[in-house]
Design an enzyme around this catalytic site. Structure first.
Site, PDB file in Angstrom:
ATOM      1  N   LYS A 194     -29.005  23.486   4.138  1.00 16.75           N
ATOM      2  CA  LYS A 194     -29.961  23.211   3.467  1.00 16.75           C
ATOM      3  C   LYS A 194     -29.522  22.843   2.158  1.00 16.75           C
ATOM      4  O   LYS A 194     -30.124  21.842   1.123  1.00 16.75           O
ATOM      5  CB  LYS A 194     -31.366  24.504   2.861  1.00 16.75           C
ATOM      6  N   ASP A 204     -36.399  27.976   3.360  1.00 16.22           N
ATOM      7  CA  ASP A 204     -35.250  27.589   1.969  1.00 16.22           C
ATOM      8  C   ASP A 204     -35.259  26.342   2.003  1.00 16.22           C
ATOM      9  O   ASP A 204     -34.828  25.481   1.070  1.00 16.22           O
ATOM     10  CB  ASP A 204     -33.853  27.990   2.595  1.00 16.22           C
ATOM     11  N   VAL A 243     -20.688  22.644 -10.647  1.00 20.08           N
ATOM     12  CA  VAL A 243     -21.560  21.727  -9.399  1.00 20.08           C
ATOM     13  C   VAL A 243     -21.987  22.057  -8.145  1.00 20.08           C
ATOM     14  O   VAL A 243     -21.938  23.724  -8.926  1.00 20.08           O
ATOM     15  CB  VAL A 243     -19.836  21.154  -8.379  1.00 20.08           C
ATOM     16  N   ARG A 287     -19.024  39.083 -15.657  1.00 21.12           N
ATOM     17  CA  ARG A 287     -17.777  38.964 -15.387  1.00 21.12           C
ATOM     18  C   ARG A 287     -17.916  39.243 -16.927  1.00 21.12           C
ATOM     19  O   ARG A 287     -16.195  39.765 -17.555  1.00 21.12           O
ATOM     20  CB  ARG A 287     -17.305  37.303 -14.800  1.00 21.12           C
ATOM     21  N   THR A 326     -35.632  24.489  -1.825  1.00 17.14           N
ATOM     22  CA  THR A 326     -34.622  23.831  -2.122  1.00 17.14           C
ATOM     23  C   THR A 326     -34.867  22.432  -2.222  1.00 17.14           C
ATOM     24  O   THR A 326     -34.094  21.356  -3.842  1.00 17.14           O
ATOM     25  CB  THR A 326     -32.933  24.382  -1.674  1.00 17.14           C
ATOM     26  N   ALA A 334     -34.663  31.602  -8.102  1.00 13.38           N
ATOM     27  CA  ALA A 334     -34.426  32.788  -8.590  1.00 13.38           C
ATOM     28  C   ALA A 334     -35.798  32.964 -10.167  1.00 13.38           C
ATOM     29  O   ALA A 334     -36.449  34.257  -9.993  1.00 13.38           O
ATOM     30  CB  ALA A 334     -33.116  32.729  -9.810  1.00 13.38           C
ATOM     31  N   GLY A 378     -25.152  36.236 -12.888  1.00 17.58           N
ATOM     32  CA  GLY A 378     -25.871  34.074 -12.040  1.00 17.58           C
ATOM     33  C   GLY A 378     -27.338  35.534 -12.617  1.00 17.58           C
ATOM     34  O   GLY A 378     -28.033  36.280 -12.124  1.00 17.58           O
ATOM     35  N   SER A 379     -27.933  33.649 -12.073  1.00 14.80           N
ATOM     36  CA  SER A 379     -29.256  33.911 -12.120  1.00 14.80           C
ATOM     37  C   SER A 379     -30.037  34.173 -11.017  1.00 14.80           C
ATOM     38  O   SER A 379     -31.549  35.576 -10.625  1.00 14.80           O
ATOM     39  CB  SER A 379     -29.765  32.566 -12.030  1.00 14.80           C
ATOM     40  N   GLY A 437     -33.554  32.983   2.338  1.00 19.33           N
ATOM     41  CA  GLY A 437     -34.349  32.268   2.094  1.00 19.33           C
ATOM     42  C   GLY A 437     -34.995  31.588   0.887  1.00 19.33           C
ATOM     43  O   GLY A 437     -34.633  30.510   0.467  1.00 19.33           O
ATOM     44  N   ARG A 439     -30.563  23.434  -8.239  1.00 16.35           N
ATOM     45  CA  ARG A 439     -29.502  22.498  -8.587  1.00 16.35           C
ATOM     46  C   ARG A 439     -29.808  21.617  -7.596  1.00 16.35           C
ATOM     47  O   ARG A 439     -29.280  20.468  -8.405  1.00 16.35           O
ATOM     48  CB  ARG A 439     -28.344  23.653  -9.194  1.00 16.35           C
TER      49      ARG A 439
END
Length: 340
Positions: A197, A250, A286, A38, A254, A146, A16-17, A142, A261
């Site tokens: 977080k 972090d 999600v 995957r 975020t 990405a 993933g990212s 932290g 996200r």
């Protein structure tokens, strides 16, 4: 070193990212990295076109990074293994990989969450399923969005491990001109900071989606940090950890960034979208905090720690509490000193 060895070759399981980005960091630091994907087509794109078009389009990946859809091939000869799969799928993936994780190598978790049902942190889950000692497991946490790191923008992180020598070996393995790691032995604090977080970022996103301003969002961030810290201390964490990169650092990233996200998912909820509508808009994904709020609230209840913001997020996500009611409840709670 206490069983640790220099990290020269690394397997990163999960393309993933964040997994791809961390693999890039390690390769830029001079390590030979194999990234397990995957889907074979993702591995082929990385090997043939030096890019991961699904998660990091436009980012050129270094030559020391190769990819494979075969986990056994990715794991062969690795000094350290990095798990970059979602927290709620780590157990099932580990069950397939555990027979290939012998040899005292360092196991590293990038996942930020608390497992539903068992309420285990990711390091605890790895110890249980992989059958390794706790001091073999490290976590990375932290302000690590990405895409910014993939572009080479400077950032710092924390590598936490009960075995300080292992943390130092990993610190050296990912040191680049744009990525700086600090070490910590407080695995509990770093993991709870990373998991908590995501839930607080949902709350901040909900506030933003409702049109609330900077004062409101700053209040949620600050009181959210207090919640995470209370829970962490109850579980044995060092309170200073929550003032550092794995805690406040972090949390700020975020809660503030449109790249988050959880923050953007919360905004959709704050604008009145249902969980299903927000999920569809998020390409069927999600946000981690939607699931983590359940396990974190249960963890708080088990340890007698009050988590009003996390509980409000849980009820918005899973009990159809209206965001306006969430705000009204939080602002009208009983008065108390700030540091209680």
């Amino acid at each position: 070193m206490s069983g640790a060895r220099e990290v020269r070759r690394v397997a990163v399981l999960g393309a993933g990212s964040w997994g791809t980005t961390f693999a890039k960091v390690l390769a830029d630091a001079g390590r030979d990295v194999t990234l397990w994907a995957r889907r074979p087509e993702v591995a082929a794109a990385i090997n043939e076109r030096r890019t991961n078009p699904d998660y990091l389009p436009g980012i050129v990946l270094p030559a020391r990074l190769s990819a494979s859809a075969d986990p056994a091939s990715a794991l062969e000869g690795a000094d350290a293994v990095v798990f970059a799969v979602p927290s709620q799928t780590l157990r099932s993936n580990l069950a397939h990989w555990r027979d290939q994780l012998s040899g005292g190598r360092t196991l590293v978790s990038l996942a930020k969450g608390v497992e539903l049902g068992t309420l285990k942190r990711m390091s605890e889950l790895i110890v249980e399923v992989a059958g390794v000692l706790p001091d073999q497991v490290a976590v990375v946490s932290g302000p690590n969005l990405a895409l910014e790191i993939a572009h080479g923008e400077p950032t710092a992180t924390v590598i936490a491990c009960a075995d300080h020598d292992r943390a130092v070996a990993l610190q050296n393995a990912c040191a680049t001109g744009y990525f700086r790691a600090y070490t910590n032995t407080d695995v509990i604090g770093c993991e709870l900071g990373g998991a908590g977080k995501n839930v607080i970022a949902l709350a901040v996103g909900i506030a933003a989606g409702m049109g609330l301003g900077d004062n409101s969002r700053a209040s949620v961030i600050t009181r959210g940090l207090a919640e995470i810290s209370r829970l962490g201390v109850a579980l044995g964490a060092d309170p200073l950890t929550f003032a550092g990169l794995a805690g406040l650092g972090d949390l700020v990233a975020t809660c503030s960034s449109p790249l988050s996200r959880n923050r953007t998912f919360g905004e959709r909820l704050g604008r009145g979208e249902t969980l299903a509508e927000a999920e569809r808009a998020n390409h069927g994904q999600v946000a981690e905090g939607v699931k983590s709020c359940l396990s974190i609230c249960e963890l708080g209840e088990r340890h007698g720690v009050e988590l009003p913001i996390a509980d409000a997020v849980r009820r918005v996500c899973h009990e159809d509490l209206a965001p306006s009611s969430m705000a009204k409840e939080l602002i009208s709670r009983s008065f108390k000193p700030e540091y209680l």
